[in-house]
Write an enzyme that holds these catalytic residues in place. Structure first.
Site, PDB file in Angstrom:
ATOM      1  N   GLU A 228      31.487  43.889  37.735  1.00 32.72           N
ATOM      2  CA  GLU A 228      30.765  43.909  39.020  1.00 32.72           C
ATOM      3  C   GLU A 228      31.084  45.106  39.902  1.00 32.72           C
ATOM      4  O   GLU A 228      30.830  45.084  41.107  1.00 32.72           O
ATOM      5  CB  GLU A 228      30.987  42.595  39.796  1.00 32.72           C
ATOM      6  CG  GLU A 228      30.212  41.461  39.183  1.00 32.72           C
ATOM      7  CD  GLU A 228      30.388  40.121  39.879  1.00 32.72           C
ATOM      8  OE1 GLU A 228      30.713  40.086  41.069  1.00 32.72           O
ATOM      9  OE2 GLU A 228      30.203  39.106  39.199  1.00 32.72           O
TER      10      GLU A 228
ATOM     11  N   TYR B 295      34.051  46.168  40.695  1.00 24.53           N
ATOM     12  CA  TYR B 295      35.303  46.027  41.434  1.00 24.53           C
ATOM     13  C   TYR B 295      36.377  46.960  40.846  1.00 24.53           C
ATOM     14  O   TYR B 295      36.119  47.697  39.894  1.00 24.53           O
ATOM     15  CB  TYR B 295      35.783  44.563  41.409  1.00 24.53           C
ATOM     16  CG  TYR B 295      34.945  43.657  42.288  1.00 24.53           C
ATOM     17  CD1 TYR B 295      34.885  43.844  43.667  1.00 24.53           C
ATOM     18  CD2 TYR B 295      34.217  42.599  41.741  1.00 24.53           C
ATOM     19  CE1 TYR B 295      34.123  43.010  44.477  1.00 24.53           C
ATOM     20  CE2 TYR B 295      33.450  41.754  42.546  1.00 24.53           C
ATOM     21  CZ  TYR B 295      33.410  41.962  43.917  1.00 24.53           C
ATOM     22  OH  TYR B 295      32.654  41.153  44.715  1.00 24.53           O
TER      23      TYR B 295
ATOM     24  N   ARG C 130      36.918  39.241  32.692  1.00 24.68           N
ATOM     25  CA  ARG C 130      35.510  39.368  33.088  1.00 24.68           C
ATOM     26  C   ARG C 130      35.094  40.805  32.848  1.00 24.68           C
ATOM     27  O   ARG C 130      35.619  41.736  33.477  1.00 24.68           O
ATOM     28  CB  ARG C 130      35.381  38.992  34.564  1.00 24.68           C
ATOM     29  CG  ARG C 130      33.986  38.786  35.041  1.00 24.68           C
ATOM     30  CD  ARG C 130      33.561  37.349  34.892  1.00 24.68           C
ATOM     31  NE  ARG C 130      32.130  37.198  35.166  1.00 24.68           N
ATOM     32  CZ  ARG C 130      31.645  36.788  36.320  1.00 24.68           C
ATOM     33  NH1 ARG C 130      32.455  36.447  37.296  1.00 24.68           N
ATOM     34  NH2 ARG C 130      30.343  36.673  36.488  1.00 24.68           N
TER      35      ARG C 130
ATOM     36  N   HIS D  44      27.710  45.663  42.195  1.00 26.96           N
ATOM     37  CA  HIS D  44      27.091  45.226  43.451  1.00 26.96           C
ATOM     38  C   HIS D  44      26.170  46.294  44.025  1.00 26.96           C
ATOM     39  O   HIS D  44      25.223  45.989  44.729  1.00 26.96           O
ATOM     40  CB  HIS D  44      28.161  44.845  44.482  1.00 26.96           C
ATOM     41  CG  HIS D  44      28.758  43.497  44.199  1.00 26.96           C
ATOM     42  ND1 HIS D  44      28.002  42.362  44.074  1.00 26.96           N
ATOM     43  CD2 HIS D  44      30.037  43.113  43.991  1.00 26.96           C
ATOM     44  CE1 HIS D  44      28.777  41.336  43.813  1.00 26.96           C
ATOM     45  NE2 HIS D  44      30.024  41.767  43.746  1.00 26.96           N
ATOM     46  N   GLU D  45      26.455  47.553  43.728  1.00 28.33           N
ATOM     47  CA  GLU D  45      25.621  48.626  44.281  1.00 28.33           C
ATOM     48  C   GLU D  45      24.414  48.926  43.397  1.00 28.33           C
ATOM     49  O   GLU D  45      23.604  49.795  43.724  1.00 28.33           O
ATOM     50  CB  GLU D  45      26.479  49.885  44.463  1.00 28.33           C
ATOM     51  CG  GLU D  45      26.967  50.494  43.157  1.00 28.33           C
ATOM     52  CD  GLU D  45      28.247  51.309  43.326  1.00 28.33           C
ATOM     53  OE1 GLU D  45      29.285  50.719  43.678  1.00 28.33           O
ATOM     54  OE2 GLU D  45      28.216  52.524  43.103  1.00 28.33           O
TER      55      GLU D  45
ATOM     56  N   GLN E 100      20.045  31.466  49.231  1.00 23.82           N
ATOM     57  CA  GLN E 100      19.945  31.319  50.685  1.00 23.82           C
ATOM     58  C   GLN E 100      21.165  30.692  51.359  1.00 23.82           C
ATOM     59  O   GLN E 100      21.493  31.064  52.473  1.00 23.82           O
ATOM     60  CB  GLN E 100      18.696  30.512  51.031  1.00 23.82           C
ATOM     61  CG  GLN E 100      17.480  31.389  51.231  1.00 23.82           C
ATOM     62  CD  GLN E 100      16.238  30.579  51.506  1.00 23.82           C
ATOM     63  OE1 GLN E 100      15.441  30.361  50.615  1.00 23.82           O
ATOM     64  NE2 GLN E 100      16.070  30.127  52.717  1.00 23.82           N
TER      65      GLN E 100
HETATM   66 FE1  SF4 Z   1      22.552  29.042  45.916  1.00 25.96          FE
HETATM   67 FE2  SF4 Z   1      21.738  26.511  46.002  1.00 25.96          FE
HETATM   68 FE3  SF4 Z   1      19.951  28.485  46.108  1.00 25.96          FE
HETATM   69 FE4  SF4 Z   1      21.287  27.938  43.851  1.00 25.96          FE
HETATM   70  S1  SF4 Z   1      19.806  26.633  44.889  1.00 25.96           S
HETATM   71  S2  SF4 Z   1      20.944  29.946  44.698  1.00 25.96           S
HETATM   72  S3  SF4 Z   1      23.275  27.378  44.644  1.00 25.96           S
HETATM   73  S4  SF4 Z   1      21.521  28.034  47.610  1.00 25.96           S
END
Ligand code: SF4
Ligand code: NAP
Length: 676
Positions: A167, A169, A217, A255-256, A342
């Protein structure tokens, strides 16, 4: 009983310990790691997933020292005092029958603080702080700190550690020429660049002994210019195995990187072909990850032999009982992660505790409890959008008698529209989940029923929940009644025909979605090859970083996307997904216009001007105008019910339409259900 997912649920013998199945809960930083006071909450978060049957949990990232912090005063494991605190977590997971590994994450130049360090002093494009180049002594100190962290994890009762090597890092920064310009023993030739990774694994193994899981990882494709070549990646995997890693967990993209890797528009299991390519070169188990969210997909991957384990992080937030439901042969009961980000990653990026849009209990297991009711009530819920669905289901699961009224012939509300947007097909899984669970919970679902207030009063319900949602706002523009004007619901949900030149009024989440809808040819699911072509992803063997020139397919129509406010279109979109939408619209040639006044709509098209002085008049010669100008609440029933003395609760868009989203709607429905 024969399992529907025999490989997924089969144990994996690691020699010194056995994982009870092939499911790993991947690392997800919840924010609870950062403060000691949240340890009990974090322990319960993991314990619930362990009870759900996951084979191995990997914690969010803990820095091995202060320079490796993700954020100032973020999670770290550097001393015995901190290690003792972790015993609460490991005990909770072990008591629940699970296993848990701690992720050691050194952020390197992604550390959001002025004291960051890296292989070279090269600033990351996503971080204002320039890292300090480590001296040779400094590098050796970092290695010792990784080892110390692993030793402390072992003494805290963890079953293993995951060393974050992907990722973009710290370790990844040494691995790639992009960020490692050193000429000493830690840079230059590929074997010198990977030396730090190999040394960390080798010395960690020596420190923790043979009976401790070490996951490494590994970035299978960096998806950035100057990323590692395929030969380098294969050699790294082999040397890490030789150095003592138990399992290789795969990763993709930094990430970038400007290629999305986990958002909902990325096709399921998009990168498993690369995992398979890598797994052939090592003899330890390899884990497939990224956009795997259902047992059928996981079982297929294991059956083909592409990987030996499956890692899922967000799906375990959405449904902690994922494994149990798969084991019971009931995948339809799974609350499937829709990869919206979200309430998880978007929260993490603004320093808020992580939860899940679909499962607001995630990360709040100790606070948001849904216990069986002691007093069964007869309840009506009106509206089967996200708010009404979550209220109805949770109320019924608590033991209430629930009748759910919905005016349309299907449940889902705004999710019914969202699932038709290209790249948002996953939203259909949520509708499937609720359909299935409502039946199991015994909710009396009355579709095609526009219930009147008088009928609700006559129904004798103890309480009524109003979740009647929203209606599209009709802006006051001369000519708004012209036949070429359609609402977004008419276009997306009802499939009304749209011309070859279209203006979209309103550039919020829905205007952006509609623009994507209009610029794609409609196929039921996005083809993986087409997606790779669109984003310029190629075989990692043919180009370092697995990048090529993007070749998006042309839009079938000309689209203008407009907003009244000045400034960049889509600036209000979420951090982790907004850039993907903006890049997709750009690739499709959508013309974005801000600071617009809508003068009128007529046979010629949409007439606009710009700014307060209504300058630069322009006529957009469009044959369709789609209105995406926000919504207004629908709450017709509320007054009559209140007058009749019925206890009424208003939730979701019916409560507040502005900035409505499903996260708020589902959480409100769930919290209401917990309180009745
Ligand atoms: Fe995140 Fe829940 Fe959306 Fe999956 S459904 S991406 S766990 S907020
Ligand atoms: P929104 O995000 O509030 O956007 C409404 C748009 O309409 C704005 O661009 C606004 O911009 C414009 N507008 C408002 N009043 C207007 C008027 N009278 N005349 C002309 N234009 C007007 O609402 P939405 O797009 O309907 O989305 C609703 C919610 O769904 C959002 O809050 C979002 O969280 C969620 N959602 C998100 C996504 C996503 O993230 N991709 C996708 C779909 C939905 P101006 O006032 O500047 O013109």
């Amino acid at each position: 009983m024969t399992s529907s997912f025999p490989l997924l649920l089969s144990p994996l013998d690691l020699g010194f310990t056995t994982l009870k199945n092939r499911v790993i809960m991947g690392s997800m930083h919840t924010g609870l790691e950062d403060r000691a006071k949240n340890t009990a909450r974090l322990a319960e978060f993991y314990a619930e997933r362990a009870r759900g049957g996951v084979g191995l949990i990997v914690t969010g990232g803990y820095a091995p020292n202060r320079t490796g912090w993700l954020l100032p005063f973020g999670a770290k494991l550097t001393n015995r005092f901190e290690s003792r605190r972790h015993r609460t977590i490991t005990k909770a997971v072990h008591d629940a029958g699970g296993k848990i590994a701690l992720q050691i994450l050194h952020a390197g130049r992604y550390s959001y603080q002025p004291f960051s360090v890296s292989a070279s002093s090269i600033k990351a494009p996503i971080n204002p702080f320039r890292p300090r180049r480590l001296t040779g002594r400094g590098v050796r100190r970092q290695i010792r700190n990784f080892v110390r962290c692993a030793r402390l994890a072992r003494s805290a009762g963890y079953d293993g550690v995951e060393i974050m090597g992907g990722e973009g890092y710290f370790i990844n920064q040494f691995l790639a020429e992009r960020t490692n310009k050193r000429t000493d023993e830690w840079g230059g030739a590929p074997q010198k660049r990977r030396r730090i990774a190999v040394e960390i694994v080798r010395r960690t193994r020596a420190a923790v002994g043979p009976d401790f899981v070490i996951l490494f990882r590994l970035s299978m494709a960096d998806l950035v210019e100057g990323g590692q070549s395929w030969d380098e990646i294969v050699s790294l995997a082999q040397e890490v195995e030789f150095a003592g890693a138990t399992i290789i967990n795969t990763d993709i993209g930094w990430h970038e990187s400007r290629v999305p890797t986990i958002v909902t528009s990325v096709p399921r299991a998009a990168f498993v072909d690369i995992t398979e390519k890598l797994a052939k070169h090592v003899s330890i188990p390899v884990v497939a990850s990224n956009r795997i969210n259902m047992p059928e997909t996981a079982e297929e991957i294991l059956t083909r032999g592409d990987a030996q384990l499956i890692s899922m992080a967000r799906p375990m937030l959405a449904d902690p009982m994922w494994v149990r439901k798969a084991a019971a042969g009931a995948p339809d009961e799974i609350n499937t992660c829709i990869a919206c980000n979200q309430a998880c990653l978007d929260h993490a990026f603004v320093n808020k505790h992580v939860s899940c849009l679909l499962n607001p209990r995630a990360g709040r297991e100790t606070e948001l409890t849904l216990l069986p009711t002691r007093r069964k009530k007869s309840l009506a819920v009106v509206g089967a959008g996200p708010a009404g669905l979550s209220a109805a289901l949770n109320l019924a699961q608590r033991g209430h008698s629930v009748t759910l009224f919905e005016g349309r012939d299907e449940i889902g509300g705004q999710f019914g529209i969202a699932q038709k947007i290209p790249g948002k097909e996953e939203f259909a899984e949520t509708v499937r989940y609720y359909r299935h669970q409502l039946a199991l919970a015994g909710v009396d679902v009355r579709l095609g029923t526009r219930i009147a207030a008088a009928d609700l009063v006559d129904g004798g319900y103890d309480e009524v929940v109003i979740a009647t949602g929203v209606t599209p706002r009709v802006p006051d523009i001369p000519g708004i009644d012209h036949p070429k004007v359609l609402s977004y619901a008419e276009v997306v949900r009802d499939g009304r025909p749209v011309g070859t030149s279209v203006a979209v009024i309103g550039a919020g989440g829905i205007g952006v979605d509609v623009s994507e809808f209009l610029t794609h040819e409609h196929s039921p699911t996005l083809d993986l090859e087409e997606w790779k072509q669109e984003w310029g992803v190629t075989d990692p063997e043919s180009a370092p970083g697995a990048l090529t020139t993007p070749q998006p397919s042309p839009s079938p129509r000309e689209v203008f996307l407009l907003q009244r406010k000045a400034g960049r279109i889509g600036s209000g979109l979420a951090k982790t997904t907004g850039w993907v939408h903006r890049a997709a619209l750009k690739a499709k040639g959508v013309e974005e216009l801000s600071g617009v006044n809508y003068e009128r709509i007529d046979d010629a098209g949409l007439h606009i001007s710009f700014g307060e002085k209504r300058e630069r008049p322009r006529m957009l010669n469009v044959d369709t105008v789609v209105i995406c100008a926000g919504q207004e609440s629908v709450r017709d029933l509320v007054d009559d019910l209140t007058v009749a003395g019925v206890t009424t609760h208003v939730i979701g868009g019916a409560d507040v339409a502005a900035e409505l989203d499903a996260k708020r709607a589902i959480e409100q429905g769930t919290r209401l259900a917990a309180s009745i």
